[in-house]
Structure formats: C-alpha cells, structure tokens
Design a protein around this motif. Structure first.
Motif, PDB file in Angstrom:
ATOM      1  N   ILE A 176       2.554   1.765  -3.435  1.00  0.00           N
ATOM      2  CA  ILE A 176       1.647   2.325  -4.442  1.00  0.00           C
ATOM      3  C   ILE A 176       1.445   3.819  -4.211  1.00  0.00           C
ATOM      4  CG2 ILE A 176      -0.736   2.309  -5.258  1.00  0.00           C
ATOM      5  CD1 ILE A 176      -0.727  -0.732  -4.782  1.00  0.00           C
TER       6      ILE A 176
ATOM      7  N   GLU B 151      -1.020  -6.324  -5.262  1.00  0.00           N
ATOM      8  CA  GLU B 151      -0.854  -4.963  -5.783  1.00  0.00           C
ATOM      9  C   GLU B 151      -2.084  -4.523  -6.572  1.00  0.00           C
ATOM     10  OE1 GLU B 151       2.328  -2.419  -8.457  1.00  0.00           O
ATOM     11  OE2 GLU B 151       1.914  -4.497  -8.964  1.00  0.00           O
TER      12      GLU B 151
ATOM     13  N   GLU C  53       4.571   5.550  -5.441  1.00  0.00           N
ATOM     14  CA  GLU C  53       4.644   5.579  -6.896  1.00  0.00           C
ATOM     15  C   GLU C  53       3.693   6.628  -7.473  1.00  0.00           C
ATOM     16  OE1 GLU C  53       6.137   1.191  -8.315  1.00  0.00           O
ATOM     17  OE2 GLU C  53       3.976   1.462  -8.002  1.00  0.00           O
ATOM     18  N   LYS C  54       2.497   6.737  -6.909  1.00  0.00           N
ATOM     19  CA  LYS C  54       1.536   7.753  -7.374  1.00  0.00           C
ATOM     20  C   LYS C  54       2.077   9.155  -7.105  1.00  0.00           C
ATOM     21  CE  LYS C  54      -2.879   7.153  -6.886  1.00  0.00           C
ATOM     22  NZ  LYS C  54      -4.220   6.947  -6.276  1.00  0.00           N
TER      23      LYS C  54
ATOM     24  N   GLN D  79       7.993   4.168 -11.256  1.00  0.00           N
ATOM     25  CA  GLN D  79       7.745   2.734 -11.123  1.00  0.00           C
ATOM     26  C   GLN D  79       8.967   2.100 -10.455  1.00  0.00           C
ATOM     27  OE1 GLN D  79       7.352   0.444 -14.775  1.00  0.00           O
ATOM     28  NE2 GLN D  79       5.706  -0.782 -13.910  1.00  0.00           N
TER      29      GLN D  79
ATOM     30  N   SER E  30       0.830  -1.207   0.000  1.00  0.00           N
ATOM     31  CA  SER E  30       0.000   0.000   0.000  1.00  0.00           C
ATOM     32  C   SER E  30       0.862   1.255   0.000  1.00  0.00           C
ATOM     33  CB  SER E  30      -0.919   0.010   1.228  1.00  0.00           C
ATOM     34  OG  SER E  30      -1.846  -1.049   1.186  1.00  0.00           O
TER      35      SER E  30
ATOM     36  N   TYR F 271      -4.403  -1.388  -5.598  1.00  0.00           N
ATOM     37  CA  TYR F 271      -4.448  -0.297  -6.560  1.00  0.00           C
ATOM     38  C   TYR F 271      -5.881   0.011  -6.977  1.00  0.00           C
ATOM     39  CZ  TYR F 271      -3.336   2.548 -10.632  1.00  0.00           C
ATOM     40  OH  TYR F 271      -3.254   3.587 -11.541  1.00  0.00           O
TER      41      TYR F 271
END
Length: 392
Positions: A330, A384, A333-334, A345, A327, A388
C-alpha cells in the motif's frame, strides 16, 4: 491492489463467470496450447483477450510466456527461440498486454510431492516433503550422482520411506513430481525426464546465472521499447533439486540480476510463498529494496519446518506476516500514485488455495480450486482495506 485471478483457459474448472463472482477484475492467463519456444500470434492473443473481456474482465498479466530449455542451456536452437520470444512480446504489446511473468527454473517449474496433504480442518493442501523427494530421486528415478546431494541419514530415511510405498503410491509420487503442475507447459516420463536432466550436466549455478543474464540482455530492450514489464518469478521451492541449480531464490540473487540488467523493464514477481520458504529471506526488506520494480504479486503463505518440509498454509497464517507485506504494498502504491506512475495499482492474485468444502468432491487443478482461492482473496481484500483505512 489490482485483484486478479489465474485462469487456465476454457478447460479450467473455474470459469470466467465464477471468477467474476469472486470480485476479482483482472485475469492472469496464458496461451497454454502453444508449444514452448513458438511465437504467440496476434490473432491468438486477441481471441483469448476478447474471451476474457466478453466476461467483463481484463487480461491484466501474462503468466507465463515460457522459456524454452534451449535458452536456459544456451544450446540447440536457442537463438531462434530468443527471437521468437521477442516477437511474442511485441505481439502482446500490440494487443495492449504489458505485464509478463516468467521463470528461469531448469526442467521443472514449481513442484511438490503431495497435492492432497490433509490439514486438521479436513481441507487439502500442496506439500513438499524432503524425504519423499529424496526417495523419488534416489530409488525411483535413480539419478546418477544423487547420493552426493544427501547425507547418510537422509538416504536412510528416504530408503525407509520408499520401502513403504506401494506400486500405486510410487506412480502417484512420480506423476506428482514430473507430470507437470498447473502453469507448467511440459510433463515428462521417467525416461524423458532423465534425458532432459542430462542436458544440465555441465551447468552449475554460476553458469545458469550467466545464461539468465544473457537472456535478459537480449529481451529486456525489446520489452522496454514496447513498454512491457518483465517480472521474474522466484524459484519454487527455493533450493537445488535433482542436481539442478536454482538462481532466483534470495535477495542476493535479485541484487545480481538488477546489477547486471538495471533497465526498469527487468522486474520482479514478488511471490511470498516461494520467497517465504527460504528461512534466510527477510520478505519486507526485499520488498522495500525492490519496490519500484515489483510489477506483480503472488500472495500466499507457507508453513515450513527445520528439515525444509513445507505446505501451503491459509493466506493470513504461516511463516510470512502478510500484514507487513500488504502494508508495504500500500505504501508503494501510494508513492507511485504521488509521482504519477501509470502502474500505481499493482496486480495481485491469491495463490495456491486449499481444496475445501464442495471442491473436495470436484476435479480441480491442484492449488487452483475455486473456494480455497476465494477464501484467500476475501481475507487479503479485508486485510488491505483495514490497513488502508488505518493509514489514511
């Protein structure tokens, strides 16, 4: 996450074609045949890269450009080896490879006492047993000063363990510890091992930290100039062994390295297994604190007990809550994508899979069989996707 897979070169029992079938798109690899401390030539790097690309894959991460022991002790030819390291980084950058994982563990890289610990389902895992390791250190290697590392009760338990070992079992335990595991560049005989241990007789944890920072101050500027992200791997196991200090095991260790060398090229390989074995580590907290300089992920799980024994668990089981970690990955990465970072990434590889199914009857690299890691990758990929989809 960028789904990657560790490949040990043409002799790896898991081929590039096998890896392509797993769904991974990136390769984590190194030039294992080049002796520690020597320069990685551009021609060799390109040849390895082309082999990977011809299979339809990408060489995403170097793991590792190993650090010569002279650098760690700052003795002998360490200045030459540091210069060689700089040249290797420059050559990798010229070939378009800009993520380099490395470690600063003295003498031994990662180590275990068993490579075939049988689990309840019949699969086999890697295991570190404190008593077995003490038996090796006290009664097989007979390291000078080893008794000071263990209580009387631990020494007695180790002696009982040792007395039950056959000659074949003594040889097996010794080889497991010192002969070198996948990814290590050097193995030793007992005599060689004791000799190299002696080179650290005057180096405690504080001195090793100083040596690590000195190394980073010498190579991080080169890495930054060449847009290379250096990612230090935590100690495995994260505890002093054989009288050797370990200095990359906790949040405080990362604090020190970042404080002393704040350049963003000085990054972290976030290994949930190595960090997760240390009971005081809060992995989500560490990840959030250093998220912007985590450039590589080793996702694996371990199960430990109060005595410090541990084994590799299934990827979604064990002491680390993988849901929490993925979590946070992600979210990071965002965040990177929103500010236009080119490394939004993060490369991830499933690590230390169990030996299972058909691989039980094959010769495999310990911890790096095909099917066990395939199971881990599939589980992590599903986790993932579920997180996501929930977040968006």
């Amino acid at each position: 996450m960028k789904q990657t897979w560790r490949w040990f070169g043409p002799k790896d029992p898991v081929s590039l074609l096998d890896i392509k079938q797993t769904g991974a798109t990136g390769i984590v690899s190194a030039l294992h045949y080049i002796k520690n401390g020597e320069v990685w030539p551009i021609d060799d790097i390109l040849k390895h890269k082309i082999t990977i690309e011809d299979a339809g894959l990408q060489w995403s991460v170097v793991e590792s450009v190993p650090i010569h022991e002279d650098i760690k002790t700052r003795s002998g030819n360490y200045k030459t080896y540091i210069n060689n390291y700089r040249i290797s980084l420059q050559n990798l950058a010229q070939c378009g490879i800009t993520t380099v994982c490395y470690n600063f563990m003295p003498v031994l890289d990662w180590t275990r006492t068993s490579l075939d610990y049988e689990l309840k389902d019949g699969s086999k895992a890697l295991r570190f047993d404190v008593t077995a390791f003490a038996a090796f250190e006290l009664y097989i290697l007979k390291r000078d000063g080893a008794t000071s590392s263990y209580s009387n009760e631990e020494q007695e338990a180790a002696l009982l363990y040792f007395k039950k070992l056959s000659e074949a079992e003594i040889t097996k335990l010794s080889n497991t510890i010192i002969a070198g595991l996948p990814g290590t560049e050097e193995g030793y005989s007992l005599e060689q091992f004791q000799k190299v241990l002696n080179t650290y007789s005057n180096i405690n944890a504080e001195q090793l930290k100083i040596n690590l920072v000195a190394f980073l101050k010498e190579i991080i500027p080169t890495a930054a100039e060449n847009n290379i992200n250096m990612c230090i791997h935590p100690d495995d196991p994260p505890r002093s062994i054989l009288g050797l200090p370990r200095v990359v095991s906790t949040e405080a260790d990362f604090d020190y390295l970042v404080q002393e060398v704040p350049n963003k090229a000085n990054g972290i390989t976030f290994c949930t297994g190595s960090l997760g074995v240390h009971p005081d580590n809060d992995l989500p907290k560490i990840f959030k604190k250093y998220a912007d300089r985590i450039y590589f992920l080793h996702l694996r799980n371990t199960l430990r007990d109060a005595q410090g024994n541990f084994h590799e668990a299934n990827h979604l089981e064990g002491d680390t809550d993988m849901f929490d970690i993925v979590s946070e990955v992600i979210k990071e990465e965002k965040r990177r994508k929103s500010i236009g970072r080119s490394d939004s990434q993060i490369p991830m590889r499933p690590d230390h899979g169990h030996q299972m199914l058909d691989d039980l009857n094959k010769n495999t690299n310990p911890g790096y069989s095909g099917i066990g890691r395939l199971r881990g990758l599939a589980e992590l990929r599903g986790l993932e996707l579920g997180i996501y989809r929930n977040l968006i």
